[in-house]
Scaffold this active site. Sequence first.
Site, mmCIF file in Angstrom:
data_model
loop_
_atom_site.group_PDB
_atom_site.id
_atom_site.type_symbol
_atom_site.label_atom_id
_atom_site.label_comp_id
_atom_site.label_asym_id
_atom_site.label_seq_id
_atom_site.Cartn_x
_atom_site.Cartn_y
_atom_site.Cartn_z
ATOM 1 N N CYS A 8 0.859 -1.184 0.000
ATOM 2 C CA CYS A 8 0.000 0.000 0.000
ATOM 3 C C CYS A 8 0.892 1.230 0.000
ATOM 4 C CB CYS A 8 -0.982 -0.011 1.176
ATOM 5 S SG CYS A 8 -0.222 0.074 2.811
ATOM 6 N N ASN A 11 2.385 1.478 4.227
ATOM 7 C CA ASN A 11 2.703 0.215 4.914
ATOM 8 C C ASN A 11 2.449 0.303 6.419
ATOM 9 O OD1 ASN A 11 5.589 -1.951 5.556
ATOM 10 N ND2 ASN A 11 3.521 -2.559 5.075
ATOM 11 N N CYS A 13 -1.286 0.903 7.392
ATOM 12 C CA CYS A 13 -2.721 0.622 7.577
ATOM 13 C C CYS A 13 -3.190 -0.628 6.830
ATOM 14 C CB CYS A 13 -3.559 1.815 7.138
ATOM 15 S SG CYS A 13 -3.268 3.302 8.101
ATOM 16 N N ARG A 14 -3.225 -0.554 5.488
ATOM 17 C CA ARG A 14 -3.846 -1.637 4.721
ATOM 18 C C ARG A 14 -2.951 -2.847 4.516
ATOM 19 N NH1 ARG A 14 -5.308 2.218 -0.159
ATOM 20 N NH2 ARG A 14 -3.336 3.062 0.622
ATOM 21 N N SER A 15 -1.722 -2.648 4.015
ATOM 22 C CA SER A 15 -0.894 -3.823 3.701
ATOM 23 C C SER A 15 -0.461 -4.625 4.939
ATOM 24 C CB SER A 15 0.303 -3.466 2.808
ATOM 25 O OG SER A 15 1.149 -2.523 3.400
HETATM 26 P P1 4NP Z 1 -1.723 2.896 4.119
HETATM 27 O O1 4NP Z 1 -2.303 4.257 4.694
HETATM 28 O O2 4NP Z 1 -1.220 3.220 2.729
HETATM 29 O O3 4NP Z 1 -2.897 1.992 4.099
HETATM 30 O O4 4NP Z 1 -0.631 2.464 5.059
HETATM 31 C C1 4NP Z 1 -1.554 5.438 4.795
HETATM 32 C C2 4NP Z 1 -0.738 5.621 5.870
HETATM 33 C C3 4NP Z 1 -0.028 6.801 6.005
HETATM 34 C C4 4NP Z 1 -0.157 7.789 5.060
HETATM 35 C C5 4NP Z 1 -0.962 7.589 3.970
HETATM 36 C C6 4NP Z 1 -1.665 6.409 3.837
HETATM 37 N N1 4NP Z 1 0.549 9.001 5.209
HETATM 38 O O5 4NP Z 1 0.325 9.905 4.387
HETATM 39 O O6 4NP Z 1 1.330 9.150 6.158
#
Ligand code: 4NP
Length: 153
Positions: A8, A11, A13-15
């Site tokens: 994702c 890295n 939240c989703r992955s």
């Molecule tokens: P992820 O979510 O891609 O599912 O891990 C996010 C986590 C952090 C950020 C963006 C998306 N960020 O902008 O810090």
Amino acid sequence: MIKILMVCLGNICRSPLAEGILHAKLTEDNFFVDSAGTAGYHIGSQPDIRSVKVAKNHFIDISKQKCRQFCVTDFDNFDYIYVMDMSNYRDIIALAPNENSKQKVHLILNELFPNENIEVPDPYYGGDDGFEQVFQMLDKSCEVIAKKLKQNS
Ligand code: 4NP
């Protein structure tokens, strides 16, 4: 050994959830599941506490995972690379050194809804229910992935 990488943006939240869920479904020794982010904002961090919580609610411990960034060698080290959204897909495809590498990259919900290109929404800026919804989508898709990989191995 069959190696699967979940990707994702951050890295956190989703992955990490996708990694934990698929890992729980593929307990055999011949599978290795990991995750990475296209961005490097959170390298070395634990997954987001909301992802840790939702996984724990479903009896999966992802608290020991450490954030890392996707790197080009992952194309050689992994057989399947599952991305969460089209933005991840474009970012990873742009790094692919050859056609064989590109063939490894799949939008994860296409396993559940073939060719529909449905994305796993980024829950980072939303509330806790967004994380539970993401868990449910990933759980269903990982069920299909696990079944397929077990049949083929
Ligand atoms: P992820 O979510 O891609 O599912 O891990 C996010 C986590 C952090 C950020 C963006 C998306 N960020 O902008 O810090």
